[in-house]
Design an enzyme around this catalytic site. Sequence first.
Site, PDB file in Angstrom:
ATOM      1  CE  LYS A  83      30.393  38.603  29.252  1.00  0.00           C
ATOM      2  NZ  LYS A  83      31.720  38.751  29.893  1.00  0.00           N
ATOM      3  CE  LYS A  95      34.473  33.335  34.208  1.00  0.00           C
ATOM      4  NZ  LYS A  95      34.359  34.489  33.322  1.00  0.00           N
ATOM      5  CG  ASN A 212      43.081  44.289  30.396  1.00  0.00           C
ATOM      6  OD1 ASN A 212      42.060  44.450  29.752  1.00  0.00           O
ATOM      7  ND2 ASN A 212      44.208  43.884  29.837  1.00  0.00           N
ATOM      8  CB  SER A 340      38.072  34.998  23.010  1.00  0.00           C
ATOM      9  OG  SER A 340      38.898  35.294  24.092  1.00  0.00           O
TER      10      SER A 340
HETATM   11  P1  NAD Z   1      42.455  43.799  36.574  1.00  0.00           P
HETATM   12  O1  NAD Z   1      42.871  42.904  37.661  1.00  0.00           O
HETATM   13  O2  NAD Z   1      43.392  44.134  35.459  1.00  0.00           O
HETATM   14  O3  NAD Z   1      41.957  45.201  37.171  1.00  0.00           O
HETATM   15  C1  NAD Z   1      41.081  45.313  38.241  1.00  0.00           C
HETATM   16  C2  NAD Z   1      41.249  46.690  38.834  1.00  0.00           C
HETATM   17  O4  NAD Z   1      40.298  46.867  39.874  1.00  0.00           O
HETATM   18  C3  NAD Z   1      42.624  46.908  39.475  1.00  0.00           C
HETATM   19  O5  NAD Z   1      43.043  48.226  39.180  1.00  0.00           O
HETATM   20  C4  NAD Z   1      42.349  46.775  40.971  1.00  0.00           C
HETATM   21  O6  NAD Z   1      43.253  47.501  41.758  1.00  0.00           O
HETATM   22  C5  NAD Z   1      40.969  47.376  41.010  1.00  0.00           C
HETATM   23  N1  NAD Z   1      40.213  47.039  42.198  1.00  0.00           N
HETATM   24  C6  NAD Z   1      40.183  45.897  42.917  1.00  0.00           C
HETATM   25  N2  NAD Z   1      39.369  46.029  43.958  1.00  0.00           N
HETATM   26  C7  NAD Z   1      38.862  47.281  43.895  1.00  0.00           C
HETATM   27  C8  NAD Z   1      37.972  48.003  44.694  1.00  0.00           C
HETATM   28  N3  NAD Z   1      37.414  47.493  45.772  1.00  0.00           N
HETATM   29  N4  NAD Z   1      37.664  49.257  44.312  1.00  0.00           N
HETATM   30  C9  NAD Z   1      38.243  49.814  43.229  1.00  0.00           C
HETATM   31  N5  NAD Z   1      39.076  49.179  42.441  1.00  0.00           N
HETATM   32  C10 NAD Z   1      39.387  47.922  42.769  1.00  0.00           C
HETATM   33  O7  NAD Z   1      41.115  43.160  35.995  1.00  0.00           O
HETATM   34  P2  NAD Z   1      40.385  43.486  34.623  1.00  0.00           P
HETATM   35  O8  NAD Z   1      40.822  42.502  33.616  1.00  0.00           O
HETATM   36  O9  NAD Z   1      40.461  44.932  34.335  1.00  0.00           O
HETATM   37  O10 NAD Z   1      38.895  43.101  35.005  1.00  0.00           O
HETATM   38  C11 NAD Z   1      38.048  43.989  35.719  1.00  0.00           C
HETATM   39  C12 NAD Z   1      36.643  43.468  35.628  1.00  0.00           C
HETATM   40  O11 NAD Z   1      36.273  43.384  34.256  1.00  0.00           O
HETATM   41  C13 NAD Z   1      36.421  42.080  36.226  1.00  0.00           C
HETATM   42  O12 NAD Z   1      35.120  42.032  36.759  1.00  0.00           O
HETATM   43  C14 NAD Z   1      36.488  41.180  35.019  1.00  0.00           C
HETATM   44  O13 NAD Z   1      35.773  39.973  35.224  1.00  0.00           O
HETATM   45  C15 NAD Z   1      35.816  42.069  33.994  1.00  0.00           C
HETATM   46  N6  NAD Z   1      36.137  41.662  32.634  1.00  0.00           N
HETATM   47  C16 NAD Z   1      37.423  41.783  32.161  1.00  0.00           C
HETATM   48  C17 NAD Z   1      37.689  41.353  30.889  1.00  0.00           C
HETATM   49  C18 NAD Z   1      39.075  41.484  30.316  1.00  0.00           C
HETATM   50  O14 NAD Z   1      39.257  41.118  29.160  1.00  0.00           O
HETATM   51  N7  NAD Z   1      40.030  42.028  31.029  1.00  0.00           N
HETATM   52  C19 NAD Z   1      36.682  40.809  30.083  1.00  0.00           C
HETATM   53  C20 NAD Z   1      35.386  40.738  30.596  1.00  0.00           C
HETATM   54  C21 NAD Z   1      35.135  41.155  31.869  1.00  0.00           C
END
Ligand code: NAD
Length: 405
Positions: A83, A95, A212, A340
């Site tokens: 990435k 990580k 998020n 970041s």
């Molecule tokens: P978060 O915890 O804010 O949100 C995750 C969401 O997924 C929540 O609404 C939760 O209820 C939902 N969820 C959990 N299990 C589920 C399921 N089985 N079916 C449907 N929804 C489900 O996390 P986030 O920060 O939004 O991250 C989500 C993904 O994006 C992760 O894989 C994370 O690694 C990736 N990601 C996030 C960021 C970031 O900056 N936030 C950056 C890169 C990658």
Amino acid sequence: MVQDNLSRLQELKDLDNLSKEDLDLLSVPYKVSYRELVIGNNRYPAWRIIYSNDLGPGKGGIRYHQDVNEDEVQSLAFWMTLKNSLADIPYGGAKGGVKFNPKEADRKELETVSRAYAQAFYQVLGQDVDVPAPDVYTNSQTMAWILDEYEKKVGHHEPGMITGKPLELGGIKLRSDATAQGGYFIAQEMIKEFLKERRPQDIKIVVQGFGNAGLFMAEKLAADNFKIVAVSDSQGGIYKEDGLDIPALSAYKAAGNNVSSYSDGKAISNTELLEAEVDVLVLAALENQITGDNADKIKAKYIIELANGPIDLAADKYLDAKGTVIVPDILANSGGVIVSYFEWAQNRTGQILDEEYLKGLLEKKMRNNWQRMFSLYQEKGNVSLRQAAYILAVRRILAAKHWRS
Ligand code: NAD
């Protein structure tokens, strides 16, 4: 997971004439650090893995989860390496993780674990060594505790040793919705290439995960008049054929509710959401949501991976053969790590950069990285978007390795 990554690398051997030596160079992590964090009577396994530091210091999040294991941390470090390379920022990939259940821990225990992590790993962290960030179940408070403990250990201020910090400790405002913002630029580019003859209000989209990444993404797409017909969280989803009122649903979620109980729509399961008859599926929840077991039920022609690794190798191959266009995670969710990088650059130079300038830079980088990937995809003719992204990322890492050798 590590095995899947090695298989994906192996594919590139033929697609981009990689030598066996090149593959060998990419197939082993640079440094695996393992410690047990002793907290009261408990011992928590903890890792920090720098997969590569050829392009710069390690960079990648720290995850707290009861299922964390070395295979997973190493795979995530490998993805971060690709990435960061594709994003064209001066980082290798890394990580970290601690195996414990953060949902059962109170604030005091979370602080103790975070400080213990910094004590255990401070010698392999640092702004020029390896720079952590938040990941699953870690946040800006976690980063603040780790920074504070690290600075006590080394005896000087070093805000650039970690990103995703609170603003007062050197964080950056743009970080909060950076992943969705970046993903949104990529969604616009994808739609421009593949769906340009359709009007936004005629393009049906579903978003799995309303946290998020997913919530902000849904808001931005809805503001552009795309028809978001379903969204879901861990408790299930909500569907409305004419399109959901996303701002109202966001407010409902912010008030502490689950989306499936929202009155203006029909409650559906996550399985139904994944299998819905729509144009675009945005995966923004967890890893391995589409696997060899359910890939044949996915009807969306376009998938955007905002989550890390939401489609496993078997499903990826199946969907690719069927002609589904998948925008890979290492591009789609790279907005977070790009911002970041802005935070780190500010911390290192002591300069405070204009927010509008940084917003513009994020957009420019995301669109440019899409163009580089899409041009290679068109030029090669026999690769998926993911393979094109991997080829670009691997070429940059190998070039750095070769300059160094
Ligand atoms: P978060 O915890 O804010 O949100 C995750 C969401 O997924 C929540 O609404 C939760 O209820 C939902 N969820 C959990 N299990 C589920 C399921 N089985 N079916 C449907 N929804 C489900 O996390 P986030 O920060 O939004 O991250 C989500 C993904 O994006 C992760 O894989 C994370 O690694 C990736 N990601 C996030 C960021 C970031 O900056 N936030 C950056 C890169 C990658």
